[in-house]
Design an enzyme around this catalytic site. Structure first.
Site, PDB file in Angstrom:
ATOM      1  N   GLN A 258       0.829  -1.202   0.000  1.00 57.04           N
ATOM      2  CA  GLN A 258       0.000   0.000   0.000  1.00 57.04           C
ATOM      3  C   GLN A 258       0.863   1.252   0.000  1.00 57.04           C
ATOM      4  O   GLN A 258       0.609   2.207  -0.737  1.00 57.04           O
ATOM      5  CB  GLN A 258      -0.905  -0.007   1.233  1.00 57.04           C
ATOM      6  CG  GLN A 258      -1.943   1.096   1.209  1.00 57.04           C
ATOM      7  CD  GLN A 258      -2.780   1.027  -0.038  1.00 57.04           C
ATOM      8  OE1 GLN A 258      -3.394   0.016  -0.328  1.00 57.04           O
ATOM      9  NE2 GLN A 258      -2.780   2.094  -0.826  1.00 57.04           N
ATOM     10  N   HIS A 261       2.453   3.177  -3.108  1.00 58.13           N
ATOM     11  CA  HIS A 261       1.656   3.985  -4.046  1.00 58.13           C
ATOM     12  C   HIS A 261       2.064   5.452  -4.013  1.00 58.13           C
ATOM     13  O   HIS A 261       1.931   6.163  -5.005  1.00 58.13           O
ATOM     14  CB  HIS A 261       0.162   3.883  -3.718  1.00 58.13           C
ATOM     15  CG  HIS A 261      -0.492   2.685  -4.332  1.00 58.13           C
ATOM     16  ND1 HIS A 261      -0.556   2.489  -5.678  1.00 58.13           N
ATOM     17  CD2 HIS A 261      -1.105   1.611  -3.780  1.00 58.13           C
ATOM     18  CE1 HIS A 261      -1.197   1.353  -5.941  1.00 58.13           C
ATOM     19  NE2 HIS A 261      -1.534   0.793  -4.803  1.00 58.13           N
ATOM     20  N   GLU A 325     -10.546   1.835   2.431  1.00 62.50           N
ATOM     21  CA  GLU A 325     -10.731   1.401   1.047  1.00 62.50           C
ATOM     22  C   GLU A 325     -10.489  -0.119   0.963  1.00 62.50           C
ATOM     23  O   GLU A 325     -11.297  -0.864   0.434  1.00 62.50           O
ATOM     24  CB  GLU A 325      -9.723   2.141   0.157  1.00 62.50           C
ATOM     25  CG  GLU A 325      -9.815   1.796  -1.313  1.00 62.50           C
ATOM     26  CD  GLU A 325      -8.619   2.342  -2.105  1.00 62.50           C
ATOM     27  OE1 GLU A 325      -7.614   2.757  -1.476  1.00 62.50           O
ATOM     28  OE2 GLU A 325      -8.688   2.335  -3.347  1.00 62.50           O
ATOM     29  N   HIS A 326      -9.351  -0.561   1.496  1.00 57.47           N
ATOM     30  CA  HIS A 326      -9.026  -1.993   1.545  1.00 57.47           C
ATOM     31  C   HIS A 326      -8.947  -2.426   2.998  1.00 57.47           C
ATOM     32  O   HIS A 326      -8.277  -1.772   3.796  1.00 57.47           O
ATOM     33  CB  HIS A 326      -7.661  -2.266   0.906  1.00 57.47           C
ATOM     34  CG  HIS A 326      -7.543  -1.762  -0.504  1.00 57.47           C
ATOM     35  ND1 HIS A 326      -6.937  -0.561  -0.809  1.00 57.47           N
ATOM     36  CD2 HIS A 326      -7.936  -2.296  -1.676  1.00 57.47           C
ATOM     37  CE1 HIS A 326      -6.969  -0.382  -2.122  1.00 57.47           C
ATOM     38  NE2 HIS A 326      -7.571  -1.413  -2.685  1.00 57.47           N
ATOM     39  N   ASP A 359      -6.120  -6.230  -6.534  1.00 59.16           N
ATOM     40  CA  ASP A 359      -5.706  -5.079  -7.337  1.00 59.16           C
ATOM     41  C   ASP A 359      -5.605  -5.448  -8.814  1.00 59.16           C
ATOM     42  O   ASP A 359      -5.788  -4.604  -9.687  1.00 59.16           O
ATOM     43  CB  ASP A 359      -4.329  -4.574  -6.882  1.00 59.16           C
ATOM     44  CG  ASP A 359      -4.380  -3.876  -5.538  1.00 59.16           C
ATOM     45  OD1 ASP A 359      -5.479  -3.479  -5.121  1.00 59.16           O
ATOM     46  OD2 ASP A 359      -3.318  -3.731  -4.900  1.00 59.16           O
ATOM     47  N   HIS A 418     -53.376  16.169 -10.152  1.00 57.37           N
ATOM     48  CA  HIS A 418     -52.931  14.792  -9.906  1.00 57.37           C
ATOM     49  C   HIS A 418     -54.139  13.905  -9.604  1.00 57.37           C
ATOM     50  O   HIS A 418     -54.249  12.787 -10.083  1.00 57.37           O
ATOM     51  CB  HIS A 418     -51.964  14.735  -8.713  1.00 57.37           C
ATOM     52  CG  HIS A 418     -50.553  15.118  -9.052  1.00 57.37           C
ATOM     53  ND1 HIS A 418     -50.202  16.385  -9.441  1.00 57.37           N
ATOM     54  CD2 HIS A 418     -49.403  14.394  -9.063  1.00 57.37           C
ATOM     55  CE1 HIS A 418     -48.886  16.430  -9.680  1.00 57.37           C
ATOM     56  NE2 HIS A 418     -48.384  15.232  -9.448  1.00 57.37           N
TER      57      HIS A 418
END
Lengths: 428, 428
Positions: A258, A261, A325-326, A359, A418
């Site tokens: 991770q 990145h 996220e993960h 991934d 209506h």
């Protein structure tokens, strides 16, 4: 890596450490605004200028077509070709399973309601390719778009130094049957797809991760041009929850994956004992030395933290506030934790399930909600490329059954026309 | 009502008449920004001030609780109670049918992927109640939130002149088991739910239609606070596609039902002959005279138009470019048109299926994409209140099957730590 003990943290402090560090990007916003406005007003001309300014490439045209794509794709190494084939197949299998046909429901006798799925006709996919070339993102977006049946799939990816794209991206295009790739990157690519230019078709929804400029541009066109986007996005992140059944080396490798990145990535370690944390960090120190991207990786690790919890349940409590996220459950007891998960993008179960599998190749999508957005957003899936339209049919009997209900409610809301749409039909 | 003949229109002209007239609302944006900022900074104090300024009510507290809600609800007329009960049941039946459990997929031997659904924990529902009181919206948002299992459902609705809510809204709350209603309206309600105040809890996603201020505030907090919203919204609209099998009186009543929402509503008539159009407009002229809201209705009709097409298929072609919120197929041949529909929010089939049935009671949701957003957005459904989280589990066998694929792709993207997370596990 900072260290916290969960039981010592106040509720406010927990919230505070879960806040992602969003830099003040008002200067980025101003630059993105000016790029988007210029593309909107000047079209292709602006795109050629930005290619030379940002990508340092003089372009003759803004895209490559089938023949050229196939020619570039043919240079792909055999092992990479075969790896993309396998990933393609798995991603396709999983995303195809997400299609579901719903039945018709008779809510009252003669009143029939149902939903039907339609593809979003025009979608734009942004495939990043500046600092790192990401063919995997092309598969993650292109495959569900293809399964959904989107008629027009516009693909933008930044030009490489030769003014083309690389063999991986080209091969993905061949696999997906995409016959044109626009060699446009950054905020200008997003603007081109949102407004359309002489070369680039306007689309209804834009997908794909990217740097801060791309992200900012997506949010800008969402409000200014009414273009739908897949989700807001921030730097990638993982939370690993480990107990004594975790393998410290594996966990260390996941945190590093991770962290590589970028310096703004977060790799959060939550563990049930100090000893486990220490062991993992020990392995991490060893492994990081071998990494080519160790400098940026070390920066991300320094910005990350470990949290000591009393048990796995407490760890899940923290994880749900963080909304990663993960989420990697590095424990043999993962089954009992699944029902406790409320906020996460994608979950990796047990010691042999690294995030990197998801991934690239296991089949799940890697375009996921970051920065706590997992509290309200799902990751990209087949659903992201379709709309569901509701249908209803009412028979004479159905009208008799439902008529007075509608008349009374319309009258209560003071909407006589209506009411009249029912009354006039009830009269026959 | 303006008139166009489809075959005489250029593609550009078609696009132009399909563009919704979005007023320049930069002045509204500035006012909304100031309201949102004040609520964010001053919390409840700002809300009390705005109640007195905009709603002309001096409030002692910002909400009513169970006991008071039940007391107000008990004053509901018996026929309205029974109508809400029926609508509730139908909406519940249809939305409950939207839940689906997906199976696990083995993409390769030993690689298992699946999705699980989780409710968004904290949602905010805006129930409009300024010019018209809309209990129906409360049902449309509250029922799917309840089925989804949202833990915290925050409801805001503008206070009535007595500083309370009306018996319809209160009765809906009782039906839904909602024990507190915040009596807050407009942009300030949206801001309160996005940021939280002393009284109002912060939520993750905000739902509900509203006037321009509410809409603008939703879009603002979406980008500024990261709050998810159901969809962008504009004035309501209908497109009726009619042929010689339509009933002119019924079609006229449907156009008027749409038009009575406000001068900016659009009621578009598409028909296969001039004669049908004339007949419908004739009935419309007669019916409009009887309507209490005839003045505003006439303004909307004047802003709307009729389009003459050569056949139903051409009518669908136009409808898909327009992408109406509501599409009424006023023809006996509706079945053959269903597959041709690509862009619409909700579709009403045949002569006995008025839009007002779906607005209130048939079971479908009435919170739908307007202004052409049906090209990329679905209406509100059970899906809107949940996230889907992906899960994966890989066995030793699975790791052996997928390992090299991930290693090769990670290496191609220059992400060595990603590769290492696999390699280290393959070593065992």
């Amino acid at each position: 890596m900072k260290f916290y003990s969960y039981t010592d943290l106040s509720k406010d402090k927990v919230e505070a450490i879960c806040l992602r560090q969003l830099e003040d990007d008002s200067s980025i916003l101003e630059r993105v605004k000016s790029i988007v406005t210029r593309v909107k007003n000047e079209g292709d001309k602006a795109l050629f200028d930005y290619a030379s300014q940002f990508d340092k490439v003089i372009m003759n045209k803004l895209y490559i077509d089938k023949e050229e794509i196939e020619s570039i794709a043919s240079t792909i190494p055999a092992d990479a070709k075969s790896a993309i084939d396998t990933a393609y197949q798995n991603i396709r299998t999983f995303h195809a399973s997400q299609a579901n046909k719903e039945g018709r429901v008779e809510t009252m006798e003669g009143v029939e309601c149902w939903r039907e799925t339609r593809a979003i006709e025009k979608v734009g996919l942004y495939v990043p390719g500046g600092s790192a070339v990401l063919p995997s993102t092309f598969l993650m977006l292109g495959i569900p778009a293809l399964i959904a049946g989107c008629k027009e799939i516009v693909v933008c990816s930044p030009p490489q130094q030769d003014g083309k794209t690389n063999c991986y991206v080209a091969y993905c295009a061949v696999k997906l049957g995409i016959e044109r790739i626009y060699l446009i990157g950054g905020a200008q690519a997003v603007a081109a797809m949102a407004y359309g230019t002489e070369s680039v078709p306007k689309v209804y929804k834009i997908f794909g991760p990217g740097n801060r400029y791309v992200t900012q541009a997506k949010q800008l066109v969402q409000s200014a041009a009414g273009t739908a986007i897949d989700m807001p996005a921030g730097p990638s992140e993982v939370l690993v929850l480990a107990d004594e059944t975790a393998n410290p080396s594996y966990v260390a490798s996941d945190l590093l994956a991770q962290a590589e990145h970028g310096a703004d990535s977060q790799a959060i370690l939550v563990a049930t004992s100090r000893k486990i944390i220490d062991k993992i960090l020990e392995r991490l120190e060893i492994q990081i030395k071998e990494l080519p991207r160790r400098e940026v990786t070390a920066l991300a690790i320094a910005n990350s933290y470990a949290v000591l919890v009393e048990n796995l349940e407490q760890g899940m409590e923290f994880s749900n506030v963080y909304a990663p996220e993960h989420l990697i459950l590095a424990t043999e007891k993962f089954e009992q934790l699944i029902p406790l998960i409320t906020n996460a993008g994608s979950v990796f179960l047990g010691n042999l399930t690294p995030e990197s599998a998801g991934d690239y190749a296991s089949g799940t999508n890697h375009t996921l909600p970051t920065s706590g957005f997992a509290k309200a957003y799902s990751g990209v899936s087949l659903d992201s490329f379709v709309k569901k339209i509701t249908f209803q049919h009412i028979s004479r009997k159905g009208l008799e059954n439902i008529g007075s209900t509608v008349e009374i409610l319309a009258a209560a809301e003071g909407l006589d026309a209506h009411k009249n749409a029912i009354s006039i039909r009830l009269k026959g």
